[in-house]
Scaffold this motif. Structure first.
Motif, PDB file in Angstrom:
ATOM      1  N   VAL A 220      37.642 -55.922  11.988  1.00  0.00           N
ATOM      2  CA  VAL A 220      38.079 -56.244  10.961  1.00  0.00           C
ATOM      3  C   VAL A 220      37.580 -55.160   9.955  1.00  0.00           C
ATOM      4  O   VAL A 220      36.418 -54.714  10.027  1.00  0.00           O
ATOM      5  CB  VAL A 220      37.593 -57.516  10.122  1.00  0.00           C
ATOM      6  CG1 VAL A 220      38.071 -57.591   8.712  1.00  0.00           C
ATOM      7  CG2 VAL A 220      37.957 -58.639  11.184  1.00  0.00           C
ATOM      8  N   VAL A 221      38.415 -54.644   9.266  1.00  0.00           N
ATOM      9  CA  VAL A 221      37.909 -53.438   8.238  1.00  0.00           C
ATOM     10  C   VAL A 221      38.522 -53.963   6.762  1.00  0.00           C
ATOM     11  O   VAL A 221      39.582 -54.031   6.331  1.00  0.00           O
ATOM     12  CB  VAL A 221      38.675 -52.080   8.745  1.00  0.00           C
ATOM     13  CG1 VAL A 221      38.517 -50.932   7.635  1.00  0.00           C
ATOM     14  CG2 VAL A 221      38.166 -51.575  10.139  1.00  0.00           C
ATOM     15  N   GLY A 222      37.511 -53.884   5.902  1.00  0.00           N
ATOM     16  CA  GLY A 222      37.550 -54.110   4.431  1.00  0.00           C
ATOM     17  C   GLY A 222      38.300 -52.787   3.826  1.00  0.00           C
ATOM     18  O   GLY A 222      37.833 -51.794   4.034  1.00  0.00           O
ATOM     19  N   VAL A 223      39.181 -52.900   2.972  1.00  0.00           N
ATOM     20  CA  VAL A 223      39.748 -52.021   2.338  1.00  0.00           C
ATOM     21  C   VAL A 223      39.752 -52.382   0.696  1.00  0.00           C
ATOM     22  O   VAL A 223      39.945 -53.784   0.419  1.00  0.00           O
ATOM     23  CB  VAL A 223      41.297 -51.868   2.440  1.00  0.00           C
ATOM     24  CG1 VAL A 223      41.335 -51.281   3.782  1.00  0.00           C
ATOM     25  CG2 VAL A 223      42.218 -52.852   2.461  1.00  0.00           C
ATOM     26  N   PRO A 224      39.665 -51.174  -0.351  1.00  0.00           N
ATOM     27  CA  PRO A 224      39.575 -51.650  -1.524  1.00  0.00           C
ATOM     28  C   PRO A 224      40.778 -52.345  -2.112  1.00  0.00           C
ATOM     29  O   PRO A 224      42.117 -52.133  -1.585  1.00  0.00           O
ATOM     30  CB  PRO A 224      39.113 -50.523  -2.254  1.00  0.00           C
ATOM     31  CG  PRO A 224      39.618 -49.503  -1.311  1.00  0.00           C
ATOM     32  CD  PRO A 224      39.707 -50.047  -0.014  1.00  0.00           C
ATOM     33  N   ALA A 225      40.704 -52.869  -3.497  1.00  0.00           N
ATOM     34  CA  ALA A 225      41.968 -53.437  -4.009  1.00  0.00           C
ATOM     35  C   ALA A 225      42.996 -52.466  -4.341  1.00  0.00           C
ATOM     36  O   ALA A 225      44.133 -52.601  -4.641  1.00  0.00           O
ATOM     37  CB  ALA A 225      41.696 -54.380  -5.000  1.00  0.00           C
ATOM     38  N   GLY A 226      42.517 -51.197  -4.695  1.00  0.00           N
ATOM     39  CA  GLY A 226      43.148 -50.243  -5.419  1.00  0.00           C
ATOM     40  C   GLY A 226      42.458 -48.955  -4.930  1.00  0.00           C
ATOM     41  O   GLY A 226      41.476 -48.850  -4.392  1.00  0.00           O
ATOM     42  N   GLY A 227      43.148 -47.738  -5.314  1.00  0.00           N
ATOM     43  CA  GLY A 227      42.624 -46.489  -5.008  1.00  0.00           C
ATOM     44  C   GLY A 227      42.990 -45.970  -3.319  1.00  0.00           C
ATOM     45  O   GLY A 227      43.896 -46.504  -2.846  1.00  0.00           O
ATOM     46  N   SER A 251      48.606 -54.334  -4.165  1.00  0.00           N
ATOM     47  CA  SER A 251      47.956 -52.722  -4.543  1.00  0.00           C
ATOM     48  C   SER A 251      47.133 -52.425  -3.097  1.00  0.00           C
ATOM     49  O   SER A 251      47.396 -51.142  -2.769  1.00  0.00           O
ATOM     50  CB  SER A 251      47.075 -53.031  -5.716  1.00  0.00           C
ATOM     51  OG  SER A 251      45.894 -53.611  -5.458  1.00  0.00           O
ATOM     52  N   ALA A 252      46.544 -53.369  -2.676  1.00  0.00           N
ATOM     53  CA  ALA A 252      45.772 -52.713  -1.435  1.00  0.00           C
ATOM     54  C   ALA A 252      46.646 -52.746  -0.100  1.00  0.00           C
ATOM     55  O   ALA A 252      46.364 -51.780   0.673  1.00  0.00           O
ATOM     56  CB  ALA A 252      44.720 -53.984  -1.068  1.00  0.00           C
TER      57      ALA A 252
END
Length: 422
Positions: A220-227, A251-252
Motif C-alpha cells: 500500500v502506498v499513500g498518495v496526497p489528495a492533490g498535487g 483529484s488523487a
C-alpha cells in the motif's frame, strides 16, 4: 400503506417493459433539480405521483468545498427522489422532501448537519459520497434514524447495525480487486490509496487479509489528495508489480493516473468509478485509462433498462450534472433506499418514523438493484464479512468493465462473497 405493495411492483414491471421497447437515450439544493418529466414519458413509466403526507429524507454528500466538490452525486440523489415522487408513488405513497446538507470535509460543519437532520425529523439519511460520516452517523442513528448508501467506508458506517448499503463500497472493491487479481494470475500488486485514515486503515486491515486469502502479494502506498504524486507512484512501482490498483477520490486518482502516464508504466490499472469521470478523461486523454479495468456500483452506459432509466432521469431532473464517475452513487443510494422501503411497505396511519423505515429495510428481499443489470439486493442480512462488518451490506456483487478509447465495454459481474467467506 402496505396495501400499495402490489401497485408498486406492477409499476416496476410496466416501467421495465416500457423501457425495453423505447429508444435508448444518450448518456446542494432543490433549485439544481429541473422541472419533472412529463407523466407520459415512456422511459420513466406511467405517472404515479405521491399523494400522502410528506416525509423528509436527509442527504449528506461532499460538496461546497475547494478540496472536493461532488455536487453531481447529490444532484443524482435528488433526481432519483424527484423521479420517485412523480413515477413511483414516492416513499410508499408519501412525498419525499430532501433535506440536503453539505459534507464540507470539516467535522464541525458535519456535526451541524447531524443536528439539522435530527431537528428536521428525517426518517433516514442517504449518504452520497461523504468523508466525515463519523461526525454525523452516531448522532442520527442514536436518534433512531437509519443510514443508507451504496459506498460504506468510514469506521462508523462499517460498525453500525443501523446502516444499510445497496453497493459494497470500498469493502467490496477490495474484494473485487483481490478476486480479479487471483483469477488473472497476478502475483503481486500495488494499491495507491488516498492519504486518509479511513482509506489507508481499511486497506491495511481488511485489504491485507483479503489479498492474503487470494494468494496475491500487495503493498500500500499513500498518495496526497492533490498535487504531484509522481514520487509516490514511482515508489510503488519499484518492485515491478503485475498491476496497480487505485482507491481514491477524483483529484488523487487524477494525480496517480497522470504520474503513471508520465512514467510510462506498463502495468494494468484497476480503478474505481471515481477515476473515470469525463473531467479526468478530458484532462489526461483517453490513453491514460486505455485498457483499464474499472469496478463500479452499476452500469450507467449500457442498453439495459436500468441504464436507460438512469440516463433519462438525469436528463429530466438533473440535466446539468455530470452523469459519469461517482455521480451514480447518489442515484443508487437514493433509489435503492426508495425501492427497498416500497418493496415492504410502511404501516398505515400516523407519522412515519425512522424505526419503521429501518424495519422495512431489514425485511427487503430480492429488490431490483439500480443500475445493476438485472441484479437484486436483499437487506435481511449482510452479504459481506459479518465478522468484520456490522453494517448491512445488501449485495456482494460488483460490476466491472474494460475501458477502450475512453469508453466502457460490456459490464460483467464478480461476486466477492466467497473471498470473504460468505
Amino acid at each position: 400503506m402496505r396495501s400499495t405493495r402490489t401497485r408498486r411492483a406492477t409499476a416496476f414491471v410496466v416501467l421495465t417493459l416500457a423501457v425495453a421497447t423505447a429508444c435508448a437515450q444518450p448518456g446542494a439544493s432543490p433549485e439544481r433539480v429541473a422541472t419533472p418529466a412529463a407523466p407520459s414519458d415512456p422511459l420513466l413509466g406511467p405517472a404515479d405521483p405521491a399523494t400522502g403526507d410528506t416525509v423528509r429524507v436527509g442527504l449528506f454528500n461532499v460538496e461546497d468545498n475547494p478540496q472536493a466538490d461532488l455536487s453531481s452525486t447529490g444532484d443524482a440523489a435528488e433526481a432519483a427522489a424527484a423521479y420517485a415522487n412523480e413515477h413511483l408513488g414516492g416513499l410508499d405513497g408519501h412525498r419525499i422532501e430532501v433535506v440536503r446538507c453539505a459534507d464540507k470535509i470539516d467535522p464541525q460543519s458535519a456535526t451541524a448537519c447531524a443536528e439539522e437532520f435530527v431537528r428536521a425529523g428525517v426518517v433516514a439519511v442517504v449518504a452520497g459520497q461523504p468523508t466525515t460520516s463519523d461526525a454525523v452517523l452516531p448522532t442520527t442513528v442514536g436518534a433512531g434514524i437509519p443510514w443508507v448508501g451504496s459506498s460504506p467506508l468510514s469506521p462508523s458506517e462499517i460498525a453500525s447495525e443501523d446502516a444499510f448499503f445497496f453497493g459494497s463500497g470500498a469493502v467490496g472493491l477490495l474484494g473485487a480487486y483481490a478476486q480479479y487479481s487471483h483469477d488473472v494470475g497476478y502475483d503481486n500488486v500495488t494499491i495507491y490509496g488516498v492519504e486518509s485514515p479511513q482509506v489507508l486503515g481499511l486497506v491495511g486491515t481488511i485489504g491485507r487479509s483479503i489479498f492474503a486469502r487470494a494468494g496475491v502479494g500487495m503493498q500500500v502506498v499513500g498518495v496526497p489528495a492533490g498535487g504531484d504524486a509522481t514520487a509516490r507512484v514511482e515508489e510503488g512501482l519499484a518492485d515491478d508489480p503485475d498491476a496497480v490498483l487505485v482507491i481514491a477520490e477524483r483529484s488523487a486518482c487524477q494525480s496517480v493516473l497522470a504520474a503513471l502516464h508520465t512514467l510510462d508504466a506498463p502495468q494494468t490499472r484497476l480503478l474505481g468509478t471515481g477515476c473515470v469521470d469525463q473531467g479526468i478523461i478530458g484532462a489526461l486523454g483517453e490513453s491514460a485509462i486505455d485498457n483499464a479495468v474499472v469496478f463500479a456500483v452499476g452500469d450507467p452506459s449500457g442498453d439495459h433498462p436500468e441504464a436507460q432509466v438512469y440516463r433519462t432521469v438525469m436528463q429530466q431532473y438533473a440535466p446539468d450534472a455530470e452523469p459519469t464517475g461517482l455521480t451514480t452513487l447518489g442515484y443508487v443510494s437514493m433509489l435503492g433506499f426508495i425501492r427497498a422501503v416500497n418493496s415492504v411497505g410502511l404501516p398505515d396511519g400516523g407519522e412515519v418514523s425512522g424505526e419503521q423505515v429501518a424495519g422495512a429495510l431489514r425485511e427487503a428481499r430480492d429488490v431490483p438493484r439500480p443500475l445493476g443489470n438485472s441484479s437484486t439486493f436483499s437487506c435481511d442480512r449482510s452479504h459481506l464479512a459479518p465478522q468484520l462488518v456490522q453494517a448491512t451490506i445488501c449485495t456482494s456483487e460488483v460490476l466491472y468493465t474494460t475501458y477502450t478509447a475512453g469508453l466502457p465495454g460490456r459490464y460483467d459481474k464478480i461476486d466477492v462473497g466467497p473471498i470473504y467467506g460468505g
